[in-house]
Design a protein around this motif. Structure first.
Motif, PDB file in Angstrom:
ATOM      1  N   GLN A   1       0.894  -1.279   0.105  1.00 53.46           N
ATOM      2  CA  GLN A   1       0.045  -0.109   0.011  1.00 53.46           C
ATOM      3  C   GLN A   1       0.867   1.176   0.070  1.00 53.46           C
ATOM      4  O   GLN A   1       0.323   2.311  -0.674  1.00 53.46           O
ATOM      5  CB  GLN A   1      -0.867  -0.006   1.218  1.00 53.46           C
ATOM      6  CG  GLN A   1      -1.872  -1.074   1.269  1.00 53.46           C
ATOM      7  CD  GLN A   1      -2.929  -1.266   2.314  1.00 53.46           C
ATOM      8  OE1 GLN A   1      -2.390  -1.176   3.530  1.00 53.46           O
ATOM      9  NE2 GLN A   1      -4.108  -0.866   2.038  1.00 53.46           N
TER      10      GLN A   1
ATOM     11  N   SER B   1       2.539   1.553  -3.581  1.00 51.55           N
ATOM     12  CA  SER B   1       1.470   1.978  -4.478  1.00 51.55           C
ATOM     13  C   SER B   1       0.965   3.372  -4.462  1.00 51.55           C
ATOM     14  O   SER B   1       0.851   4.229  -5.282  1.00 51.55           O
ATOM     15  CB  SER B   1       0.183   1.132  -4.519  1.00 51.55           C
ATOM     16  OG  SER B   1      -0.432   1.267  -3.188  1.00 51.55           O
TER      17      SER B   1
ATOM     18  N   LYS C   1       3.230   5.622  -6.132  1.00 53.38           N
ATOM     19  CA  LYS C   1       3.084   5.839  -7.478  1.00 53.38           C
ATOM     20  C   LYS C   1       1.825   6.404  -7.919  1.00 53.38           C
ATOM     21  O   LYS C   1       1.572   6.758  -9.194  1.00 53.38           O
ATOM     22  CB  LYS C   1       3.293   4.362  -8.071  1.00 53.38           C
ATOM     23  CG  LYS C   1       4.646   3.866  -7.851  1.00 53.38           C
ATOM     24  CD  LYS C   1       4.735   2.451  -8.699  1.00 53.38           C
ATOM     25  CE  LYS C   1       4.926   2.699 -10.278  1.00 53.38           C
ATOM     26  NZ  LYS C   1       6.029   3.352 -10.654  1.00 53.38           N
TER      27      LYS C   1
ATOM     28  N   THR D   1      -3.149   2.130  -7.230  1.00 58.92           N
ATOM     29  CA  THR D   1      -3.874   1.170  -6.154  1.00 58.92           C
ATOM     30  C   THR D   1      -2.904   0.118  -5.901  1.00 58.92           C
ATOM     31  O   THR D   1      -2.219  -0.466  -6.859  1.00 58.92           O
ATOM     32  CB  THR D   1      -5.309   0.916  -6.323  1.00 58.92           C
ATOM     33  OG1 THR D   1      -5.098  -0.219  -7.666  1.00 58.92           O
ATOM     34  CG2 THR D   1      -6.280   1.797  -6.876  1.00 58.92           C
ATOM     35  N   PRO D   2      -3.074  -0.557  -4.918  1.00 58.12           N
ATOM     36  CA  PRO D   2      -2.183  -1.919  -4.559  1.00 58.12           C
ATOM     37  C   PRO D   2      -2.392  -2.956  -5.760  1.00 58.12           C
ATOM     38  O   PRO D   2      -1.611  -3.499  -5.960  1.00 58.12           O
ATOM     39  CB  PRO D   2      -2.511  -2.399  -2.911  1.00 58.12           C
ATOM     40  CG  PRO D   2      -3.093  -1.006  -2.393  1.00 58.12           C
ATOM     41  CD  PRO D   2      -3.781  -0.403  -3.571  1.00 58.12           C
TER      42      PRO D   2
ATOM     43  N   GLN E   1      -3.420  -2.601  -8.627  1.00 63.33           N
ATOM     44  CA  GLN E   1      -2.891  -2.220  -9.885  1.00 63.33           C
ATOM     45  C   GLN E   1      -1.311  -2.602  -9.821  1.00 63.33           C
ATOM     46  O   GLN E   1      -0.790  -3.284 -10.924  1.00 63.33           O
ATOM     47  CB  GLN E   1      -3.086  -0.790 -10.404  1.00 63.33           C
ATOM     48  CG  GLN E   1      -4.747  -0.661 -10.541  1.00 63.33           C
ATOM     49  CD  GLN E   1      -4.989   1.005 -10.859  1.00 63.33           C
ATOM     50  OE1 GLN E   1      -4.522   1.807 -10.233  1.00 63.33           O
ATOM     51  NE2 GLN E   1      -6.026   1.151 -11.588  1.00 63.33           N
ATOM     52  N   VAL E   2      -0.822  -2.459  -8.805  1.00 72.04           N
ATOM     53  CA  VAL E   2       0.682  -2.751  -8.848  1.00 72.04           C
ATOM     54  C   VAL E   2       0.948  -4.435  -8.813  1.00 72.04           C
ATOM     55  O   VAL E   2       1.817  -4.542  -9.459  1.00 72.04           O
ATOM     56  CB  VAL E   2       1.209  -2.241  -7.442  1.00 72.04           C
ATOM     57  CG1 VAL E   2       2.763  -2.725  -7.398  1.00 72.04           C
ATOM     58  CG2 VAL E   2       1.324  -0.515  -7.323  1.00 72.04           C
TER      59      VAL E   2
ATOM     60  N   SER F   1      -4.716  -1.256 -14.821  1.00 66.07           N
ATOM     61  CA  SER F   1      -3.267  -1.932 -14.470  1.00 66.07           C
ATOM     62  C   SER F   1      -2.197  -2.010 -15.648  1.00 66.07           C
ATOM     63  O   SER F   1      -0.987  -1.921 -15.504  1.00 66.07           O
ATOM     64  CB  SER F   1      -3.367  -3.203 -13.374  1.00 66.07           C
ATOM     65  OG  SER F   1      -3.943  -4.200 -14.395  1.00 66.07           O
TER      66      SER F   1
END
Length: 325
Positions: free
Chosen positions: A248, A251, A254, A257-258, A260-261, A291
């Motif tokens: 978290q 992300s 960046k 969202t977590p 998406q990472v 993502s």
């Protein structure tokens, strides 16, 4: 098409109730977004028997997809599976003999309202049938034009090589994520890369753990599949959330969202990978699809890999060796 698919199981079972209209709307939105593949199985809808939940019925998920893609069949790759049968009491039986392969395919074609299946998997190998016989029957379906490509699920390296030598596999579906890396450690990833087989990770978001939406001390309803899983219980849950908090933080820096990472990490792996995150909601579908636009450097991929080193992840995949997706 985007290099990401949609896992459709949650629209029929295992993660609580699902509204049919919402599910169909999500499937149709996925087509609009260019999601490359819908992943289903003939058993999706029947397997809730194992958790005491209402049973929507064998073939429910395929029928749902058949309705959703009517008139737009050529815009999506349809992948389905056979081999798992489940009794009303939840007892699992695997069937992989050649005659059943042909029978199961015909039934799936009817439920999907199509004349061909783009990717047809054996869901789990029947231990009483040599894998060469099951895969040989799948190859016959390709020859007949009923199936465009074949795959298998959850194979060892030896099984993968034997299957591929019988008839070329296009895909192997196994659990794979930042949180679950067994296919790296047992050589399956390397074998897929060598043989040119696409790896299709199921549960690429760790059954929602990698989204950051699972709370400490969360209690799952008895009808929720996760209530049976060691990683979602007690101290294991607490320690796994500790790991997710690192994801978290990464992300947030960046601006994504977590989840998406986590998906971007899979897409950055050095082989053909098509994750199939499952959702029944349009909001999460859009988030997951986005993502594909998240870029990770080699250093970032390595950092995330170290954060979720398998030695740091407590709890087994399943409560025993027999359970599976």
């Amino acid at each position: 098409m985007r290099p990401i698919g949609l896992g459709c199981m949650t629209m029929s079972q295992s993660y609580g109730d699902a509204d049919r209209g919402d599910s169909i709307a999500t499937l149709r939105e996925a087509i609009e977004l260019g999601v490359g593949m819908f992943d289903t199985a003939d058993v999706y809808g029947a397997a809730d028997a194992a958790f005491g939940a209402p049973i929507r019925g064998f073939g429910h998920n395929e029928e749902l997809i058949g309705e959703a893609i009517a008139g737009r069949r050529d815009e999506v790759v349809v992948a389905t599976k056979f081999a798992v049968q489940m009794s009303a009491e939840g007892a699992v039986r695997l069937v992989g003999d050649p005659s059943y392969v042909a029978q199961a395919c015909e039934a799936s074609l009817q439920r999907l309202r199509t004349d061909h299946i783009d990717l047809y998997y054996c869901h789990r190998q029947d231990p009483s049938v040599p894998i060469e016989e099951t895969v040989g029957a799948l190859g016959e379906l390709v020859t007949q034009g009923k199936v465009r490509a074949i795959g298998h699920c959850e194979l060892s390296v030896d099984q993968l090589r034997r299957a591929h030598a019988t008839f070329p596999l296009s895909a192997l579906q196994s659990e794979y994520s930042l949180w679950e890396r067994s296919v790296e450690n047992d050589g399956v990833v390397a074998a897929c890369r060598e043989l040119g087989i696409t790896l299709v990770p199921f549960s690429p978001l760790g059954r929602a753990m990698l989204t950051g939406r699972i709370e400490r001390n969360q209690v799952f309803d008895a009808t929720d599949f996760r209530s049976t899983l060691p990683r979602f219980r007690g101290e294991n849950l607490e320690r796994n959330i500790d790991l997710v908090e690192g994801l978290q933080k990464f992300s947030a820096e960046k601006g994504v969202t977590p989840g998406q990472v986590a998906l971007a990490w899979l897409l950055a792996q050095p082989l053909d990978v098509v994750p199939i995150p499952g959702t029944k909601r349009i909001h999460y579908l859009r988030e997951n699809t986005a993502s594909t636009g998240v870029a990770l450097s080699a250093d970032e991929v390595a950092l995330l890999s170290a954060l979720f080193d398998p030695a740091r992840v407590p709890g087994g995949r399943y409560p025993d060796a027999e359970r599976g997706r």
